[in-house]
Write an enzyme that holds these catalytic residues in place. Sequence first.
Site, mmCIF file in Angstrom:
data_model
loop_
_atom_site.group_PDB
_atom_site.id
_atom_site.type_symbol
_atom_site.label_atom_id
_atom_site.label_comp_id
_atom_site.label_asym_id
_atom_site.label_seq_id
_atom_site.Cartn_x
_atom_site.Cartn_y
_atom_site.Cartn_z
ATOM 1 N N ASP A 192 0.849 -1.187 0.000
ATOM 2 C CA ASP A 192 0.000 0.000 0.000
ATOM 3 C C ASP A 192 0.886 1.239 0.000
ATOM 4 O O ASP A 192 1.822 1.345 0.800
ATOM 5 C CB ASP A 192 -0.880 -0.013 1.250
ATOM 6 C CG ASP A 192 -1.877 1.125 1.277
ATOM 7 O OD1 ASP A 192 -2.357 1.509 0.199
ATOM 8 O OD2 ASP A 192 -2.179 1.625 2.366
ATOM 9 N N ASP A 193 0.639 2.157 -0.928
ATOM 10 C CA ASP A 193 1.302 3.468 -0.909
ATOM 11 C C ASP A 193 2.801 3.407 -1.197
ATOM 12 O O ASP A 193 3.558 4.215 -0.667
ATOM 13 C CB ASP A 193 1.121 4.166 0.445
ATOM 14 C CG ASP A 193 -0.322 4.416 0.813
ATOM 15 O OD1 ASP A 193 -1.203 4.129 -0.009
ATOM 16 O OD2 ASP A 193 -0.574 4.892 1.927
ATOM 17 N N CYS A 215 -6.515 4.088 -2.622
ATOM 18 C CA CYS A 215 -6.422 2.672 -2.261
ATOM 19 C C CYS A 215 -7.541 1.807 -2.827
ATOM 20 O O CYS A 215 -7.301 0.908 -3.634
ATOM 21 C CB CYS A 215 -6.396 2.533 -0.750
ATOM 22 S SG CYS A 215 -5.011 3.385 0.039
ATOM 23 N N ASP A 245 -0.560 -0.623 -4.926
ATOM 24 C CA ASP A 245 -1.828 -0.125 -5.459
ATOM 25 C C ASP A 245 -1.697 1.267 -6.066
ATOM 26 O O ASP A 245 -2.431 1.630 -6.981
ATOM 27 C CB ASP A 245 -2.940 -0.157 -4.403
ATOM 28 C CG ASP A 245 -2.580 0.577 -3.122
ATOM 29 O OD1 ASP A 245 -1.441 1.081 -3.011
ATOM 30 O OD2 ASP A 245 -3.434 0.629 -2.216
#
Length: 425
Positions: A29-30, A65, A222
């Site tokens: 994530d990120d 997200c 993502d």
Amino acid sequence: MKLAAFLLLIVSCRFGHCSRRNIVLILTDDQDVELGGMTPMKKTLTLIGDKGVTFTNAFTVTPLCCPSRSAILTGKYPHNHLVRNNSLDGNCSSAQWQKVMEPQVFSVYLKNQGYQTFYAGKYLNQYGHSTVGGTAHVPMGWDHWHGLVSDELSLFRWEIDKHWLLRQARTPMKNTSIAFLDNAFRRRWQTLLSVDDLVEKVINKLGEVKELNNTYIFYTSDHGYHTGQFSLPIDKRQLYEFDIRVPLLVRGPGIKPKQTIKEPILSIDLAPTILNIAGYDVLESMDGSSFLPLMDSSQNKTSWRTDFLVEYTGEGEDKTDPVCPNVGPGVAECFPDCVCEDAFNNTYACVRTLSKSNLQYCEFADSEFFVEVYNLTSDPHQLTNIAKTVDPSLLVKMNQRLIKLESCSGNDCRTIKREDDGFGS
């Protein structure tokens, strides 16, 4: 920084013959690419990248997200699969795989603490001290970008070159913001060292059970991230390279080691690729394409896109943030120092082309109908919006292309690239 690892075991049986392939999707994530997000990932680069393919032009189709994960799970552009308020029909979990794939799929969700709650374990002292105020070891961090914006661009030019949400950011940034971002940058890298260890453990376990040579392993994120770029504090949601470029490494049966592939790969291509590996046809409703033929020389080669759509729908409530009463209604994510990262009209659609021309064209759904255009060959950091100086015929052409990409669905999206391969040349 959170880590979700979906372990997919797929059994494909056709014509009385069963062949089993394991597919592991490791989704962070990120995690950015532009700001050195893969620098701490030495083991991952060796165990996946060196053993297979590194894609140098991988992108999310929407930099937030849940919509971006939904695109990975369904193979569809957000505007085509009911993403509203950052959810897919109210759900954004690994259970979506059961709807997209076949019943012979199971998933395992592994979570690593996010950097904001912060867990780095033995890596607490890596990249300098963990206290606010130090200097993180970064090759291209917020400090460099912040210097470009505040020192090399006049405030007047800055104000007319970017959409209003960028114009409300404070340049130069306050020292409190700089200290916050320096600490956040360091913590993200420390956390990634733990993620790197986890990747190694997954691969070692596959080796122990004699399944590594029979397993496709994907490593990606993502969407990207920013930490001070253009004086925005810390978030995603923007159209710029630091928010839309993602890492993508793949290894597996039939994939030769140490390959580098430059064709643009999108988050919507992951689900079709996994279906292809499993022996199933790409679903008619999917907008993306399988990139297995790009990785495996035994597959029939097909033409590939040269440009694609990036889009986002802004968030914001019709009330004033009590912590930041002076910024007015309609904004969201206002931190720190009351600089806001999002707003209800931070809604845009872009064409990003990677052919002979390296361009980005974006239209905003705001009261200004703002347009941003960048030539990333001459301006890789997207400092100068050339919308008012570029040949008007190019703007018309890119607007028409944007309309096509926004209106396509399913197989129509896959055939656009074959009809218009010369776009941007």
